[in-house]
Scaffold this motif. Structure first.
Motif: not given
Length: 227
Positions: A64-68, A158-164, A166-171
């Motif tokens: 939820e925190q990471d926007g998924f 490096i830590e900040s873009v990990k959820p990003l 995941g969102r890229m792969r999703w979209i």
């Protein structure tokens, strides 16, 4: 999916179990196993992954925190419904972060950092595209972008873009309307600029690579996502 960890009740393993469940559910969301709007029931996930509800609950909170994931009263946790605004914002933030990462990666290579792993991923991406291995192309492409960020040497980035990512792969799993051959050529130019230690060129190529992908993705999702 990755193997789960048996739940033995050992408290010191709770964090590892929660991380494992997070990765498993994230992979399910990214690949479409857990579709947008689908409920994520703690009991079912705990049985599926052979863990108690505690690591499942922690994993869902992180998602939820990471926007998924979104949570609603009486309905619980559901996979988020993406919007075209979400997609546009993803490209905006990529233009800020990934261009910076490309510049810093090239700077560090010029100063002597090893770009061998990036070279390997570039070659692996070419081979996967030439052999028309679509699933491998997506995974390797994500790994290539992540390696550029890692090569930047900025730990917070490096830590900040990990959820990003995941969102890229999703979209991109929902709509990816540019040819793999174009992606291959752009990746090759970008990686070569980094490997040759040319920060300004790497920045420019990263920017154009990201921006050129925006409109095709938005067009591909226009009929399925709300504004």
């Amino acid at each position: 999916m990755a193997e789960t960890m048996p739940d033995t009740g050992n408290g010191r393993d709770d964090e590892a179990r929660a991380e494992n469940v997070y990765q498993l559910v994230l992979e399910g969301i990214v690949t479409g196993t857990y579709a947008q709007g689908m409920r994520l029931r703690e009991r079912e996930l705990s049985e599926l992954y052979n863990v108690s509800r505690i690591p499942v609950r922690e994993a869902i909170q992180r998602l939820e925190q990471d926007g998924f994931v979104a949570t609603f009263p009486r309905r619980g946790a559901v996979v988020r419904q993406l919007t075209l605004t979400d997609v546009n914002e993803l490209f905006d933030i990529r233009l800020c972060l990934e261009t910076f990462a490309a510049r810093m990666a090239a700077t560090r290579v010029a100063e002597g950092s090893d770009g061998g792993r990036l070279q390997e991923l570039m070659e692996a991406s070419k081979t996967a595209i030439d052999e028309d291995r679509a699933e491998d192309v997506a995974v390797i492409s994500a790994g290539l972008h992540a390696e550029i960020v890692r090569l930047s040497g900025n730990r917070l980035l490096i830590e900040s873009v990990k959820p990003l990512f995941g969102r890229m792969r999703w979209i991109f799993g929902l709509a990816h309307n540019r040819s793999n051959e174009l992606q291959r050529d752009e990746h090759t130019e970008l990686c070569n600029a980094i490997l040759k230690g040319r920060p300004d060129l790497a920045y420019s190529l990263a920017y154009s690579h990201i921006e050129l992908g925006r409109e095709p993705v938005l067009a591909g999702l226009a009929e399925t996502l709300e504004p």
